[in-house]
Motif scaffolding. Structure first.
Motif, PDB file in Angstrom:
ATOM      1  N   VAL A 113       0.845  -1.200   0.000  1.00 30.30           N
ATOM      2  CA  VAL A 113       0.000   0.000   0.000  1.00 30.30           C
ATOM      3  C   VAL A 113       0.880   1.250   0.000  1.00 30.30           C
ATOM      4  O   VAL A 113       0.642   2.198  -0.762  1.00 30.30           O
ATOM      5  N   ALA A 114       1.902   1.270   0.833  1.00 28.17           N
ATOM      6  CA  ALA A 114       2.811   2.422   0.892  1.00 28.17           C
ATOM      7  C   ALA A 114       3.487   2.641  -0.454  1.00 28.17           C
ATOM      8  O   ALA A 114       3.648   3.788  -0.895  1.00 28.17           O
ATOM      9  N   ALA A 115       3.879   1.557  -1.136  1.00 27.83           N
ATOM     10  CA  ALA A 115       4.534   1.679  -2.441  1.00 27.83           C
ATOM     11  C   ALA A 115       3.594   2.301  -3.470  1.00 27.83           C
ATOM     12  O   ALA A 115       4.014   3.139  -4.275  1.00 27.83           O
ATOM     13  N   VAL A 116       2.319   1.914  -3.436  1.00 27.58           N
ATOM     14  CA  VAL A 116       1.346   2.510  -4.364  1.00 27.58           C
ATOM     15  C   VAL A 116       1.197   3.998  -4.087  1.00 27.58           C
ATOM     16  O   VAL A 116       1.231   4.827  -5.006  1.00 27.58           O
ATOM     17  N   LEU A 117       1.024   4.365  -2.820  1.00 31.47           N
ATOM     18  CA  LEU A 117       0.858   5.775  -2.473  1.00 31.47           C
ATOM     19  C   LEU A 117       2.101   6.587  -2.821  1.00 31.47           C
ATOM     20  O   LEU A 117       1.997   7.689  -3.374  1.00 31.47           O
ATOM     21  N   ASP A 118       3.279   6.040  -2.519  1.00 33.22           N
ATOM     22  CA  ASP A 118       4.524   6.747  -2.842  1.00 33.22           C
ATOM     23  C   ASP A 118       4.664   6.938  -4.347  1.00 33.22           C
ATOM     24  O   ASP A 118       5.051   8.018  -4.805  1.00 33.22           O
ATOM     25  N   ASP A 119       4.361   5.905  -5.126  1.00 31.85           N
ATOM     26  CA  ASP A 119       4.477   6.026  -6.580  1.00 31.85           C
ATOM     27  C   ASP A 119       3.436   6.986  -7.134  1.00 31.85           C
ATOM     28  O   ASP A 119       3.708   7.730  -8.077  1.00 31.85           O
ATOM     29  N   TRP A 120       2.256   6.999  -6.545  1.00 29.55           N
ATOM     30  CA  TRP A 120       1.202   7.929  -6.961  1.00 29.55           C
ATOM     31  C   TRP A 120       1.667   9.373  -6.766  1.00 29.55           C
ATOM     32  O   TRP A 120       1.523  10.201  -7.668  1.00 29.55           O
ATOM     33  N   HIS A 121       2.271   9.653  -5.610  1.00 19.32           N
ATOM     34  CA  HIS A 121       2.801  11.000  -5.359  1.00 19.32           C
ATOM     35  C   HIS A 121       3.954  11.328  -6.315  1.00 19.32           C
ATOM     36  O   HIS A 121       4.034  12.446  -6.831  1.00 19.32           O
ATOM     37  N   ARG A 122       4.836  10.364  -6.573  1.00 15.16           N
ATOM     38  CA  ARG A 122       5.960  10.599  -7.510  1.00 15.16           C
ATOM     39  C   ARG A 122       5.437  10.849  -8.923  1.00 15.16           C
ATOM     40  O   ARG A 122       5.972  11.695  -9.642  1.00 15.16           O
ATOM     41  N   ALA A 123       4.404  10.122  -9.330  1.00 14.95           N
ATOM     42  CA  ALA A 123       3.826  10.316 -10.658  1.00 14.95           C
ATOM     43  C   ALA A 123       3.263  11.728 -10.800  1.00 14.95           C
ATOM     44  O   ALA A 123       3.429  12.369 -11.846  1.00 14.95           O
ATOM     45  N   ALA A 124       2.602  12.233  -9.761  1.00 16.74           N
ATOM     46  CA  ALA A 124       2.082  13.607  -9.802  1.00 16.74           C
ATOM     47  C   ALA A 124       3.221  14.602  -9.917  1.00 16.74           C
ATOM     48  O   ALA A 124       3.156  15.551 -10.704  1.00 16.74           O
ATOM     49  N   ALA A 125       4.284  14.388  -9.152  1.00 22.06           N
ATOM     50  CA  ALA A 125       5.422  15.308  -9.166  1.00 22.06           C
ATOM     51  C   ALA A 125       6.105  15.341 -10.529  1.00 22.06           C
ATOM     52  O   ALA A 125       6.617  16.377 -10.941  1.00 22.06           O
ATOM     53  N   SER A 126       6.095  14.211 -11.229  1.00 24.43           N
ATOM     54  CA  SER A 126       6.743  14.156 -12.548  1.00 24.43           C
ATOM     55  C   SER A 126       5.747  14.370 -13.688  1.00 24.43           C
ATOM     56  O   SER A 126       6.100  14.180 -14.856  1.00 24.43           O
ATOM     57  N   ALA A 127       4.521  14.758 -13.354  1.00 27.26           N
ATOM     58  CA  ALA A 127       3.471  15.042 -14.345  1.00 27.26           C
ATOM     59  C   ALA A 127       3.212  13.843 -15.258  1.00 27.26           C
ATOM     60  O   ALA A 127       2.955  13.990 -16.440  1.00 27.26           O
TER      61      ALA A 127
END
Length: 161
Positions: free
Chosen positions: A23-37
């Motif tokens: 779950v943490a990996a999904v949330l972390d990747d979701w935030h990284r995806a937003a940061a990298s547009a």
């Protein structure tokens, strides 16, 4: 079963033996995806019926509407960066539904808080709801409440001819 992980283009896959890490990996990747547009990656973590509640009281976005809002920004390479500084994750009986709350650091909004719900579908965790908020210290609440009321009154005024 030992924890196994595999790094694929920008996505950390974690075995089901550690659901908290998954779950943490999904949330972390979701935030990284937003940061990298990265719109496809960002919205790929959300279920089709997902809802995003923004910090503004008028922001209740279903996935399709949120994609339409975000796409022009992402197309210009402009995303948003929220860095988790604390996160708590809990599960419903059966382990296929998780909810969380997280404190976030953000240069454009200051301290924020996110909370939400994920469901495990076909072996993949999908966000069903995310709620972004800006915590207000109790000592400031009276003044902030007055500012919100004044803003609401101004925005409801109809221009006179």
């Amino acid at each position: 079963m030992p924890l196994t992980s595999l790094l694929l283009p920008g996505l950390l896959l974690v075995s089901a033996s550690d659901p908290r890490a998954a779950v943490a990996a999904v949330l972390d990747d979701w935030h990284r995806a937003a940061a990298s547009a990265d719109g496809p990656r960002y919205f790929g973590h959300m279920a089709e019926e997902a809802v995003f509640l923004g910090s503004d009281g008028t922001e209740r976005w279903d996935k399709r509407a949120f994609q339409a809002f975000a796409q022009p920004h992402f197309a210009k390479g402009k995303g948003w960066t929220f860095t988790p500084t604390r996160r708590a994750i809990a599960w419903a009986a059966g382990g296929s539904v998780a909810w969380f709350d997280e404190d976030l650091a953000s240069t454009h909004m200051g301290p924020c808080r996110g909370s939400g719900l994920l469901e495990r579908r076909d072996g993949t965790w999908k966000l069903l709801q995310y709620n972004l908020s800006v915590p207000i210290p109790n000592a400031l609440l009276k003044d902030v409440k007055a500012q919100i009321a004044a803003h609401g009154a101004r925005s409801k005024q109809v221009p006179q001819p």
